[in-house]
Design an enzyme around this catalytic site. Structure first.
Site, PDB file in Angstrom:
ATOM      1  N   ASP A   1      13.625 -10.828  19.558  1.00 30.11           N
ATOM      2  CA  ASP A   1      12.360 -10.668  18.838  1.00 30.11           C
ATOM      3  C   ASP A   1      11.412  -9.855  19.728  1.00 30.11           C
ATOM      4  OD1 ASP A   1       9.842 -10.998  17.720  1.00 30.11           O
ATOM      5  OD2 ASP A   1      10.039 -13.166  17.425  1.00 30.11           O
TER       6      ASP A   1
ATOM      7  N   LYS B   1      -1.379  -0.909  10.279  1.00 28.66           N
ATOM      8  CA  LYS B   1      -1.065   0.455  10.740  1.00 28.66           C
ATOM      9  C   LYS B   1      -2.319   1.120  11.321  1.00 28.66           C
ATOM     10  CE  LYS B   1       3.278   0.310   9.771  1.00 28.66           C
ATOM     11  NZ  LYS B   1       4.256   0.170  10.860  1.00 28.66           N
TER      12      LYS B   1
ATOM     13  N   ILE C   1      14.979   3.382   8.818  1.00 27.47           N
ATOM     14  CA  ILE C   1      14.590   4.630   9.499  1.00 27.47           C
ATOM     15  C   ILE C   1      15.105   4.619  10.945  1.00 27.47           C
ATOM     16  CG2 ILE C   1      12.653   6.151  10.070  1.00 27.47           C
ATOM     17  CD1 ILE C   1      11.057   4.614   7.826  1.00 27.47           C
TER      18      ILE C   1
ATOM     19  N   ASN D   1      11.684  -3.243  -4.198  1.00 29.88           N
ATOM     20  CA  ASN D   1      10.331  -2.860  -4.631  1.00 29.88           C
ATOM     21  C   ASN D   1      10.226  -1.360  -4.787  1.00 29.88           C
ATOM     22  OD1 ASN D   1       8.970  -5.382  -4.577  1.00 29.88           O
ATOM     23  ND2 ASN D   1       8.999  -5.307  -2.340  1.00 29.88           N
TER      24      ASN D   1
ATOM     25  N   TYR E   1      -1.048  -5.051   5.304  1.00 29.52           N
ATOM     26  CA  TYR E   1      -0.029  -4.178   5.908  1.00 29.52           C
ATOM     27  C   TYR E   1      -0.663  -2.860   6.346  1.00 29.52           C
ATOM     28  CZ  TYR E   1       3.682  -0.706   6.193  1.00 29.52           C
ATOM     29  OH  TYR E   1       4.497   0.333   6.611  1.00 29.52           O
TER      30      TYR E   1
ATOM     31  N   ASP F   1      -1.087   0.438  -7.139  1.00 31.90           N
ATOM     32  CA  ASP F   1      -0.528   1.794  -6.997  1.00 31.90           C
ATOM     33  C   ASP F   1      -1.633   2.846  -7.025  1.00 31.90           C
ATOM     34  OD1 ASP F   1       2.159   1.449  -6.601  1.00 31.90           O
ATOM     35  OD2 ASP F   1       2.712   1.586  -8.717  1.00 31.90           O
TER      36      ASP F   1
ATOM     37  N   ASN G   1       6.973   8.954   1.686  1.00 31.02           N
ATOM     38  CA  ASN G   1       7.947   8.009   1.100  1.00 31.02           C
ATOM     39  C   ASN G   1       9.360   8.341   1.570  1.00 31.02           C
ATOM     40  OD1 ASN G   1       5.498   7.725  -0.531  1.00 31.02           O
ATOM     41  ND2 ASN G   1       6.747   6.419  -1.834  1.00 31.02           N
TER      42      ASN G   1
ATOM     43  N   SER H   1       1.922   5.210   8.506  1.00 30.48           N
ATOM     44  CA  SER H   1       2.251   5.356   7.083  1.00 30.48           C
ATOM     45  C   SER H   1       1.128   6.060   6.333  1.00 30.48           C
ATOM     46  CB  SER H   1       2.445   3.950   6.508  1.00 30.48           C
ATOM     47  OG  SER H   1       2.467   3.980   5.107  1.00 30.48           O
TER      48      SER H   1
HETATM   49  P1  NAD Z   1      13.284  -1.842   8.081  1.00 30.59           P
HETATM   50  O1  NAD Z   1      12.832  -3.212   7.690  1.00 30.59           O
HETATM   51  O2  NAD Z   1      14.530  -1.317   7.484  1.00 30.59           O
HETATM   52  O3  NAD Z   1      13.410  -1.754   9.669  1.00 30.59           O
HETATM   53  C1  NAD Z   1      12.624  -2.502  10.541  1.00 30.59           C
HETATM   54  C2  NAD Z   1      13.542  -3.175  11.535  1.00 30.59           C
HETATM   55  O4  NAD Z   1      12.751  -3.912  12.469  1.00 30.59           O
HETATM   56  C3  NAD Z   1      14.503  -4.169  10.878  1.00 30.59           C
HETATM   57  O5  NAD Z   1      15.812  -3.882  11.317  1.00 30.59           O
HETATM   58  C4  NAD Z   1      14.027  -5.534  11.382  1.00 30.59           C
HETATM   59  O6  NAD Z   1      15.114  -6.428  11.565  1.00 30.59           O
HETATM   60  C5  NAD Z   1      13.355  -5.177  12.690  1.00 30.59           C
HETATM   61  N1  NAD Z   1      12.270  -6.067  13.114  1.00 30.59           N
HETATM   62  C6  NAD Z   1      11.114  -6.345  12.463  1.00 30.59           C
HETATM   63  N2  NAD Z   1      10.358  -7.163  13.214  1.00 30.59           N
HETATM   64  C7  NAD Z   1      11.050  -7.405  14.364  1.00 30.59           C
HETATM   65  C8  NAD Z   1      10.792  -8.151  15.541  1.00 30.59           C
HETATM   66  N3  NAD Z   1       9.658  -8.840  15.707  1.00 30.59           N
HETATM   67  N4  NAD Z   1      11.715  -8.175  16.511  1.00 30.59           N
HETATM   68  C9  NAD Z   1      12.872  -7.489  16.382  1.00 30.59           C
HETATM   69  N5  NAD Z   1      13.184  -6.749  15.305  1.00 30.59           N
HETATM   70  C10 NAD Z   1      12.267  -6.707  14.305  1.00 30.59           C
HETATM   71  O7  NAD Z   1      12.055  -0.859   7.802  1.00 30.59           O
HETATM   72  P2  NAD Z   1      11.972   0.734   7.809  1.00 30.59           P
HETATM   73  O8  NAD Z   1      11.842   1.182   6.413  1.00 30.59           O
HETATM   74  O9  NAD Z   1      13.070   1.297   8.645  1.00 30.59           O
HETATM   75  O10 NAD Z   1      10.573   0.938   8.513  1.00 30.59           O
HETATM   76  C11 NAD Z   1      10.444   1.183   9.896  1.00 30.59           C
HETATM   77  C12 NAD Z   1       8.993   1.375  10.245  1.00 30.59           C
HETATM   78  O11 NAD Z   1       8.450   2.435   9.473  1.00 30.59           O
HETATM   79  C13 NAD Z   1       8.090   0.175   9.990  1.00 30.59           C
HETATM   80  O12 NAD Z   1       7.139   0.099  11.033  1.00 30.59           O
HETATM   81  C14 NAD Z   1       7.417   0.505   8.681  1.00 30.59           C
HETATM   82  O13 NAD Z   1       6.160  -0.130   8.554  1.00 30.59           O
HETATM   83  C15 NAD Z   1       7.261   2.012   8.815  1.00 30.59           C
HETATM   84  N6  NAD Z   1       7.166   2.716   7.523  1.00 30.59           N
HETATM   85  C16 NAD Z   1       8.153   2.545   6.580  1.00 30.59           C
HETATM   86  C17 NAD Z   1       8.060   3.200   5.348  1.00 30.59           C
HETATM   87  C18 NAD Z   1       9.095   2.980   4.276  1.00 30.59           C
HETATM   88  O14 NAD Z   1       8.786   3.237   3.107  1.00 30.59           O
HETATM   89  N7  NAD Z   1      10.311   2.568   4.595  1.00 30.59           N
HETATM   90  C19 NAD Z   1       6.961   4.042   5.101  1.00 30.59           C
HETATM   91  C20 NAD Z   1       5.992   4.203   6.089  1.00 30.59           C
HETATM   92  C21 NAD Z   1       6.104   3.528   7.293  1.00 30.59           C
HETATM   93  C1  WQD Z   2       6.999   5.010  -5.644  1.00 27.09           C
HETATM   94  C2  WQD Z   2       6.558   5.317  -7.074  1.00 27.09           C
HETATM   95  C3  WQD Z   2       5.691   3.436  -8.285  1.00 27.09           C
HETATM   96  C4  WQD Z   2       9.443   1.201  -8.466  1.00 27.09           C
HETATM   97  C5  WQD Z   2       5.401   2.065  -0.625  1.00 27.09           C
HETATM   98  C6  WQD Z   2       4.339   1.410   0.239  1.00 27.09           C
HETATM   99  C7  WQD Z   2       3.822   2.394   1.248  1.00 27.09           C
HETATM  100  C8  WQD Z   2       4.950   3.007   2.056  1.00 27.09           C
HETATM  101  C9  WQD Z   2       6.016   3.561   1.168  1.00 27.09           C
HETATM  102  C10 WQD Z   2       5.263   1.733   4.074  1.00 27.09           C
HETATM  103  C11 WQD Z   2       5.257   4.626  -7.448  1.00 27.09           C
HETATM  104  C12 WQD Z   2       6.959   3.949  -8.926  1.00 27.09           C
HETATM  105  C13 WQD Z   2       8.489   2.163  -8.209  1.00 27.09           C
HETATM  106  C14 WQD Z   2       9.867   0.987  -9.808  1.00 27.09           C
HETATM  107  C15 WQD Z   2       8.359   2.727 -10.535  1.00 27.09           C
HETATM  108  N1  WQD Z   2       5.603   2.036   2.877  1.00 27.09           N
HETATM  109  N2  WQD Z   2       7.959   2.901  -9.215  1.00 27.09           N
HETATM  110  N3  WQD Z   2       9.296   1.765 -10.786  1.00 27.09           N
HETATM  111  O1  WQD Z   2       4.400   2.369  -3.630  1.00 27.09           O
HETATM  112  O2  WQD Z   2       4.497   4.843  -3.053  1.00 27.09           O
HETATM  113  O3  WQD Z   2       4.804   3.186  -1.290  1.00 27.09           O
HETATM  114  O4  WQD Z   2       6.443   2.556   0.225  1.00 27.09           O
HETATM  115  O5  WQD Z   2       4.391   2.130   4.759  1.00 27.09           O
HETATM  116  O6  WQD Z   2       2.942   1.708   2.063  1.00 27.09           O
HETATM  117  O7  WQD Z   2       3.305   0.968  -0.622  1.00 27.09           O
HETATM  118  O8  WQD Z   2       6.591   3.480  -2.974  1.00 27.09           O
HETATM  119  O9  WQD Z   2       8.894   3.418  -3.814  1.00 27.09           O
HETATM  120  O10 WQD Z   2       7.380   1.440  -4.294  1.00 27.09           O
HETATM  121  O11 WQD Z   2       6.967   3.603  -5.457  1.00 27.09           O
HETATM  122  O12 WQD Z   2       7.887   3.384 -11.452  1.00 27.09           O
HETATM  123  O13 WQD Z   2      10.683   0.107 -10.107  1.00 27.09           O
HETATM  124  O14 WQD Z   2       7.547   4.804  -7.974  1.00 27.09           O
HETATM  125  O15 WQD Z   2       4.745   3.081  -9.253  1.00 27.09           O
HETATM  126  O16 WQD Z   2       4.552   5.522  -8.240  1.00 27.09           O
HETATM  127  P1  WQD Z   2       4.983   3.461  -2.828  1.00 27.09           P
HETATM  128  P2  WQD Z   2       7.524   2.909  -4.103  1.00 27.09           P
END
Ligand code: NAD
Ligand code: WQD
Length: 337
Positions: free
Chosen positions: A59, A155, A13, A200, A151, A298, A181, A126
């Protein structure tokens, strides 16, 4: 140009947000030690925006390194804090890793922001904070479910930390964005998600399966209380999500509120089977799948009420699920050796 600190700026992101910041006239300053990302994300940003962003490979929990970074950069307009660990399952197995990195990094960032007079922060929260909401679509006032995972608890704790610090330190303003998502990739296919090992998340598993890297997708359960029996989620294109961060920074420039929280989703729920069908439609590519058992932890259905982000923040998504799946697929093809 106004400098914006982007912790985790090389991540999924964060990298898309750096692109949108540059497009809006901000200068992103990336702080990322690449623990969960790769140099190619920084190269991708550079190719899209036409110049290499400043990168500090440190870091975020390293106080001396962070202090040197703040001193070296000079005046900073605001910060966006993405850096965190994000694997829900791993957080159950190793909660202290999550408490240390996710909570510790924000404590340090806020202390150094105060010292260096940086008064705006956007925080990555999240929809996981809602657990399984009682009412859908879920609004920002729904109660937190802090027991869902360590986790998820980080948040909730970070959100509270930002409410407390903005209350105690009036110049500080915070916007908490609760992402649903995030999926997709930049339409250029120069940046996207880089999952380590077996993904995942649904969409990276879908694209890797269609590319032949995985034998088949397993649908985790078709016996949920939903129209087709599979789980429902709110899939938001990462480019729309990235733009919400730019909007949040601009909103803090004139917004009277010191700390506020917004859902960032499309407002539309899609089932796993709908995602599979949309992928086939958007890419004309076959996708082998089987139905398997439910995945532990889930929730049945989660999707956002986006009224507040539209009416208060002034943000609405422009891209569809099909756009996101098309872009995720382009990115998958670009990753092929
Ligand atoms: P990501 O792992 O791709 O990006 C996180 C980045 O932070 C990585 O590049 C990692 O190297 C860096 N990082 C982590 N800890 C660090 C540290 N201590 N020092 C320096 N760098 C560090 O993850 P993302 O999907 O881009 O998620 C970004 C944020 O959004 C996170 O806070 C995550 O919890 C939140 N979020 C993600 C999702 C999702 O599904 N991807 C959903 C909801 C919230
Ligand atoms: C989406 C849907 C699965 C994989 C996670 C974190 C959440 C947030 C977003 C950070 C679900 C189904 C998945 C597969 C499947 N992250 N699925 N087969 O679980 O909604 O959320 O990411 O904050 O905290 O829990 O996302 O992409 O894993 O799953 O059927 O191989 O797809 O059951 O319904 P999820 P996901």
């Amino acid at each position: 140009m106004k400098k914006v600190l982007v912790t985790g700026g090389a991540g999924f992101i964060g990298s898309h947000t750096c692109v949108e910041l540059a497009a809006a006239g901000f200068e992103p300053i990336i702080v990322d030690d690449l623990r969960n990302s790769e140099e190619r994300a920084i190269d991708g940003i550079a190719r899209i925006v036409g110049r290499k962003p400043a990168v500090h490979r440190i870091d975020c929990c390293d106080e001396a390194a962070m202090e040197r970074m703040f001193q070296g950069e000079g005046p900073i307009h605001g910060a966006i804090h993405f850096a965190a660990d994000k694997a829900v399952g791993e957080s159950v197995a190793d909660p202290l890793k999550y408490y240390h990195n996710n909570i510790g990094s924000l404590v340090l960032l806020l202390r150094l922001m105060k010292k260096h007079e940086v008064n705006r922060i956007v925080f990555s929260s999240s929809c996981t904070v809602y657990g399984q909401p009682e009412r859908l679509p879920v609004t920002e006032t729904a109660p937190d479910r802090n027991a869902m995972s360590p986790y998820g608890f980080t948040k909730i704790a970070c959100e509270q930390m930002l409410r407390d610090t903005t209350a105690s330190d009036p110049p500080l303003k915070a916007v908490l964005l609760r992402y649903f998502n995030p999926v997709g990739a930049h339409p250029s296919a120069l940046i996207g998600e880089l999952p380590l090992g077996v993904p995942n998340n649904l969409v990276p598993f879908v694209t890797q399966t269609a590319a032949g890297l995985r034998k088949q997708l397993t649908v985790f359960g078709n016996d949920y209380d939903t129209p087709d029996g599979s789980c429902i989620r709110d899939y938001i294109h990462v480019v729309d999500l990235a733009k919400a961060h730019v909007r949040a920074l601009q909103w803090m420039e004139d917004g009277p509120v010191s700390c506020d929280v917004f859902n960032i989703g499309t407002g539309k729920g899609n089932s796993v089977f709908e995602v599979i069908n949309a992928f086939k439609e958007a890419t004309s590519t076959p996708l082998p799948y089987v139905v398997g058992p439910r995945r532990a932890g889930d929730t049945t259905a989660v999707y956002a009420d986006t009224t507040k982000s539209r009416d208060v923040l002034g943000w609405t998504p422009a891209l569809t699920l099909n756009d996101a799946l098309r872009d995720a697929w382009r990115w998958q093809l670009a990753l092929k050796p």
